[in-house]
Write an enzyme that holds these catalytic residues in place. Sequence first.
Site, short mmCIF file in Angstrom:
data_model
loop_
_atom_site.label_atom_id
_atom_site.label_comp_id
_atom_site.label_asym_id
_atom_site.label_seq_id
_atom_site.Cartn_x
_atom_site.Cartn_y
_atom_site.Cartn_z
N ASP A 480 46.06 42.54 49.26
CA ASP A 480 46.75 43.21 48.16
C ASP A 480 48.13 43.70 48.60
OD1 ASP A 480 47.08 44.30 45.65
OD2 ASP A 480 45.18 45.38 45.67
N ASP A 550 45.49 42.77 36.77
CA ASP A 550 44.47 43.83 36.72
C ASP A 550 43.88 43.95 35.33
OD1 ASP A 550 44.47 44.54 39.34
OD2 ASP A 550 45.89 46.19 39.13
C1 GLA Z 1 45.30 46.72 43.02
C2 GLA Z 1 44.48 45.50 42.69
C3 GLA Z 1 43.14 45.91 42.15
C4 GLA Z 1 42.43 46.77 43.16
C5 GLA Z 1 43.30 47.98 43.51
C6 GLA Z 1 42.70 48.79 44.65
O1 GLA Z 1 45.67 47.40 41.87
O2 GLA Z 1 45.15 44.69 41.78
O3 GLA Z 1 42.35 44.78 41.86
O4 GLA Z 1 42.15 46.03 44.32
O5 GLA Z 1 44.60 47.57 43.91
O6 GLA Z 1 43.48 49.87 44.99
#
Ligand code: GLA
Length: 746
Positions: A480, A550
């Site tokens: 990420d 997301d």
């Molecule tokens: C990002 C990712 C999510 C999740 C969060 C965790 O927003 O896109 O899927 O993994 O971080 O903090």
Amino acid sequence: MGIGYLEKEGLFRLTAGDAEYVIGIADGKYVGHVYFGRQIGDNRCGCLMRTEEAPFVPSKNLREKCSFADAFPAEYSTWGVGDYRDSCLNVRNEEGFRGCELHYEGCRILEGKPELPGLPATFCGEGEKGAGMTLELDCRDKVLGLKVTLRYSVFADSEAVIRSASLVNEGEKSLYLERALSACMDMDMEEGELLTLAGSWARERHMVRRPLAFGKQLVSSFRGESGHQDHPFLAVMGRNAGQDQGEVWAMHFVYSGNFVAEAEVSQFGSVRLLMGIHPEGFEWVLKPGETFVTPEVVCVYSDEGLGKMSRIFHDLYRGHLIRSPYLHRKRPILINNWEATYFDFDTEKLLEIAREAKQRGIEMLVMDDGWFGDRNIDEGSLGDWEVNEKKLPGGLSYLAEQVRALGMEFGIWFEPEMVSPDSKLYRARPDWAIQIPGREPVQSRAQYVLDLSRPEVVDYVYESVAGILRSAPISYVKWDMNRQMTDVGSACLGRERQGELFHRYVMGVYELQERLTREFPELLLENCASGGARFDPGMLYYSPQIWCSDDTDAVERLAIQEGTALLYPLSTMGAHVSACPNHIVGRVTPFRTRGHVAMAGTFGYELDITKLTEEEKRQVEEQVKMYHRFQPLVREGDYYRIASWGENHKYDCWQVVSKDKREALMTYVQVLAEPNWHSRKLRLKGLDPEAEYWLEEIGPEADRQAREGKTMTGKVYKGAFLMYGGLLVPRMEGDFMSKMIHFTRM
Ligand code: GLA
């Protein structure tokens, strides 16, 4: 595929499938763009550069050289010597003077395609079909001592043309690159449209069309990543071009940092397309003997609208960019605990999810954010990659072993490029964060970005991730990156080289992922950046799939996935079924529809399966079966867009057809129910018109209408009928309803 040099005419002809790309040398030294379109195969096409028209070329009319420069269709435009349109290259010398003029010197035609050092790049594929050829054109600015090599590659099984440039300082003094873009393409186009992808967090890559107009229109990022907001892509479309008809010229950047993608309509009704690293905040010092290589640009021409353009990109990326061994493999169906628990989990909770998931056929548990340091909210511990044994007694290896004992694989989340102000790492090495001395760095999600231009930071980050992977049986990593850059300063780069930080950072990310995929070749890597902020061809070189957004709401996903699939194969789009009301938009959609929409991507779950109703769990089992049945088709097939909810505001429909046209799968989503409405006619695409296809409605319960024999499913129709006549899909009661229909050639 072929590359030909017509010496007498001063032309280079590249052919790729039905497309032809022609470059001309005008006046013995200027490298010009002649043509990119359907094959014309005529050696006289150099006249398209118009160098025979007034005001003539500089050798015949020096007093009007400026008019020549400002109208000439350049392949790699330079700044400061008469071309006032935006340029690819702007160079300052040690004395502070700017200006550059490139003269052609010679060419090479190579078998294959050279690698770009440290950069993701397309490569030759397998066998004869995957073979490639490369044209290199050497140009020079004698005053600067700068040699520029323009590189063009084509592949036997693709219609794309791939471009990049290498800049070498062959002089004795330093040069300062203020702009070093990758490609320029000047074409005649008085009327047309510009297509880009735009969005924000949770609504990435929506398609945006606007008329081309005089002046500059651009999309860009100087956020340090390609970003949610704009995408490193642009296409110009002829008047009336659409999904299946009309001409499209597209450029896509194989890069993951700052970019600019620009269309400039000039005084003479021509359009200049430019693509490369954003010049804002960029300056590269090129010492004598040093080389700077620009990332590559994929250029695609389609004479059959956006649909054909998409299929050219998809095939190129599957055949020539994604290296992962998972590319042609069925990916494990995963369940991720992020939306299920957020930070509130422990070993027992994860195992509870895993046990239920296993029973329903899910194959991998992914533990998301919150397993390390003291991280119970999103405010600390990034950089401290030590397991939190309070949450996970017995550590990672215990948890991973337990998950494996259930017969599932285990995956884990990292955000390796970051450091929290509240972390052991930041307290020990504050200078490792990107920041400007004396200025309080801007926080975003309470975190700073690590300075990956520094080799010791890259090593630390690598060892943190690799150490964890070596310590337990981990099959998958979600990598990420949750903030964009500010305060772009490095404690190490020195005064002259601060302008290199953005690009050096991206090179650091690439080095990390290169090392990771080398040491762990069987690791399934999924990139992610606050959802889909770094969904780009650069990252795809390292990971076969990227988390798309997301936003997992089935309706929001329609536009996100349509925009993403405009360029990327479906097998690259991370897509999961999540709980309702949806955590981002609060919408409630049928479980079935959520499954149908996620089935267009890598497929998985993002919910607490222990909290589902028995009926929903039964649907999970159905979806798992569907996934196993259709995943090879979705992964390898040709993608066709039938209808776009973004355009019609009523319904969405797409289709995947196997390469041999033996089967196809259509997904239809009726977004809002409409009163007093008859069935909807959908015209299929890509089938064999002469073949007969058997139609099967997918789902546990055939529709009431189907049982009553009122639908076309359960019967056989000719491909031509389905494509030109159409398929009647009955109206469904309720909002957000969906259908999947499978076609088998008899
Ligand atoms: C990002 C990712 C999510 C999740 C969060 C965790 O927003 O896109 O899927 O993994 O971080 O903090």
